[in-house]
Design an enzyme around this catalytic site. Structure first.
Site, PDB file in Angstrom:
ATOM      1  N   ASP A  60       0.838  -1.198   0.000  1.00 60.84           N
ATOM      2  CA  ASP A  60       0.000   0.000   0.000  1.00 60.84           C
ATOM      3  C   ASP A  60       0.875   1.251   0.000  1.00 60.84           C
ATOM      4  O   ASP A  60       2.001   1.226   0.504  1.00 60.84           O
ATOM      5  CB  ASP A  60      -0.896   0.025   1.245  1.00 60.84           C
ATOM      6  CG  ASP A  60      -2.003  -1.028   1.178  1.00 60.84           C
ATOM      7  OD1 ASP A  60      -2.391  -1.401   0.054  1.00 60.84           O
ATOM      8  OD2 ASP A  60      -2.465  -1.469   2.241  1.00 60.84           O
ATOM      9  N   ARG A  65      -3.828  -4.785   7.414  1.00 65.61           N
ATOM     10  CA  ARG A  65      -4.821  -3.786   7.846  1.00 65.61           C
ATOM     11  C   ARG A  65      -6.001  -4.449   8.543  1.00 65.61           C
ATOM     12  O   ARG A  65      -6.482  -3.990   9.578  1.00 65.61           O
ATOM     13  CB  ARG A  65      -5.335  -2.991   6.642  1.00 65.61           C
ATOM     14  CG  ARG A  65      -4.436  -1.864   6.212  1.00 65.61           C
ATOM     15  CD  ARG A  65      -5.039  -1.135   5.028  1.00 65.61           C
ATOM     16  NE  ARG A  65      -5.095  -1.953   3.830  1.00 65.61           N
ATOM     17  CZ  ARG A  65      -6.053  -1.888   2.904  1.00 65.61           C
ATOM     18  NH1 ARG A  65      -7.073  -1.070   3.065  1.00 65.61           N
ATOM     19  NH2 ARG A  65      -6.007  -2.646   1.845  1.00 65.61           N
ATOM     20  N   TYR A  77       6.284  -8.651   8.343  1.00 68.49           N
ATOM     21  CA  TYR A  77       6.058  -7.214   8.496  1.00 68.49           C
ATOM     22  C   TYR A  77       6.307  -6.781   9.935  1.00 68.49           C
ATOM     23  O   TYR A  77       6.147  -7.570  10.861  1.00 68.49           O
ATOM     24  CB  TYR A  77       4.599  -6.840   8.170  1.00 68.49           C
ATOM     25  CG  TYR A  77       4.133  -7.186   6.789  1.00 68.49           C
ATOM     26  CD1 TYR A  77       4.176  -6.234   5.766  1.00 68.49           C
ATOM     27  CD2 TYR A  77       3.616  -8.453   6.488  1.00 68.49           C
ATOM     28  CE1 TYR A  77       3.724  -6.545   4.483  1.00 68.49           C
ATOM     29  CE2 TYR A  77       3.166  -8.766   5.218  1.00 68.49           C
ATOM     30  CZ  TYR A  77       3.222  -7.806   4.214  1.00 68.49           C
ATOM     31  OH  TYR A  77       2.781  -8.115   2.959  1.00 68.49           O
ATOM     32  N   ASP A  80      -6.339   2.257   7.678  1.00 66.06           N
ATOM     33  CA  ASP A  80      -4.984   2.772   7.852  1.00 66.06           C
ATOM     34  C   ASP A  80      -5.027   4.290   8.009  1.00 66.06           C
ATOM     35  O   ASP A  80      -6.105   4.893   8.088  1.00 66.06           O
ATOM     36  CB  ASP A  80      -4.083   2.353   6.676  1.00 66.06           C
ATOM     37  CG  ASP A  80      -4.619   2.825   5.329  1.00 66.06           C
ATOM     38  OD1 ASP A  80      -5.152   3.945   5.248  1.00 66.06           O
ATOM     39  OD2 ASP A  80      -4.497   2.072   4.344  1.00 66.06           O
TER      40      ASP A  80
END
Length: 307
Positions: A50, A183, A78, A92
């Site tokens: 993203d 997310r 991540y 987000d």
């Protein structure tokens, strides 16, 4: 009178660039910039990040694009910061805040909730995603204020560890299967804690066997006097597969797409069956499936390889 400028000739460039994607760039924007700097004819990326996310975005050039699918299928790692107490319409920092709640959670509660999300879980893909419905990405419907039913998908959270908690910010490390939306994971953790949440930051640190070691920023790439020297070889994408070494005669037949019986040949053959990378000396020829009786079946071949 309109002048016709000659079209720029791009070069055949092979290799892999481990880009540290900056905030604010789509994966495609980053790819286009890198492709231009390298003057490469053919390029592709290996799964989107993203725009608000940073970190490891492996970019494939030339022959490396043949193997990019392997990274799309690979597990990813991540580091993320989850902002508890606020939910946004996108999940987000890029979205509008739609709900605010008090945050009153303990470390014990956090650890108990994290335990529930480890292993196989079901996730409902977010409306703000590139998944398509009737040929249109879901985010287009979302921007028009339309919410569609989405089927839950099965994903696997291999690792979910608490790095730190300084209310309302929860820092986590996540290793997950392909198709996982961090997310959504952040939002679901927030709901399980009773306060809601959205992602404040997201950074990818590993894709398959590729790690953040050796990543290059876009600024450093643009400023480098010889940017092509920053490329890893094509087989950097294949390091997790055993290697098969062929002699010159077998290599020639392999590159013609012939199946080879390696049982009686004086070549290096791994003990396990399955996907392998194939070489002549140190030159990658492609990938293959190694089957019963040491039968080698060519899979994807390097067009620029020659014996």
């Amino acid at each position: 009178m309109k002048q016709n400028h000659p079209k720029k000739v791009r070069d055949l460039v092979d290799g892999v660039l481990l880009l540290d994607k900056p905030v604010g760039f789509s994966s495609n924007d980053a790819l286009i910039k890198a492709k231009r700097v390298l003057n490469a004819k053919k390029a592709g990326h290996t799964g989107t990040l993203d725009p608000f996310a940073t970190g490891l975005l492996p970019l494939c050039f030339g022959e490396a694009t043949k193997f990019s699918q392997d990274l799309l299928e690979a597990d990813k790692t991540y580091e993320t910061v989850v902002h508890l107490g606020q939910t946004t319409d996108t999940g987000d920092t890029e979205g509008e805040v739609v709900d605010t709640r008090d945050v009153d959670v303990t470390l014990e509660q956090i650890e108990a909730v994290l335990a529930r999300f480890r292993g196989p879980i079901a996730q409902v893909p977010p409306m703000y995603s590139a998944l398509k419905r009737d040929g249109k990405p879901l985010y287009e419907y979302a921007r028009a204020g339309i919410t569609l039913e989405r089927e839950a998908r099965n994903v696997v959270i291999h690792k979910l560890e608490l790095i730190s908690y300084e209310a309302p910010f929860l820092k986590l490390s996540v290793t997950c299967s392909k198709g996982t939306y961090i997310r959504v994971l952040g939002q679901d953790i927030g709901e399980a804690l009773g306060c809601g949440a959205h992602l404040n930051a997201l950074r990818r640190t590993q894709v398959g066997a590729l790690t953040a070691d050796g990543m290059i920023t876009l600024e450093a790439l643009l400023a480098h006097p010889d940017p092509r020297s920053l490329l890893a070889p094509v087989d950097a994408l294949l390091s997790s597969f055993p290697a098969v070494q062929l002699n010159a005669e077998l290599a020639k037949r392999f590159l013609q797409g012939q199946r080879l019986a390696l049982g009686k040949e004086p070549v290096t053959v791994p003990a396990e069956q399955g996907r392998v990378r194939v070489y002549l000396d140190d030159k990658l020829l492609g990938t293959a499936q190694l089957g019963e009786y040491s039968i080698l079946a060519p899979e994807r071949l390097i067009a620029t390889a020659h014996t």
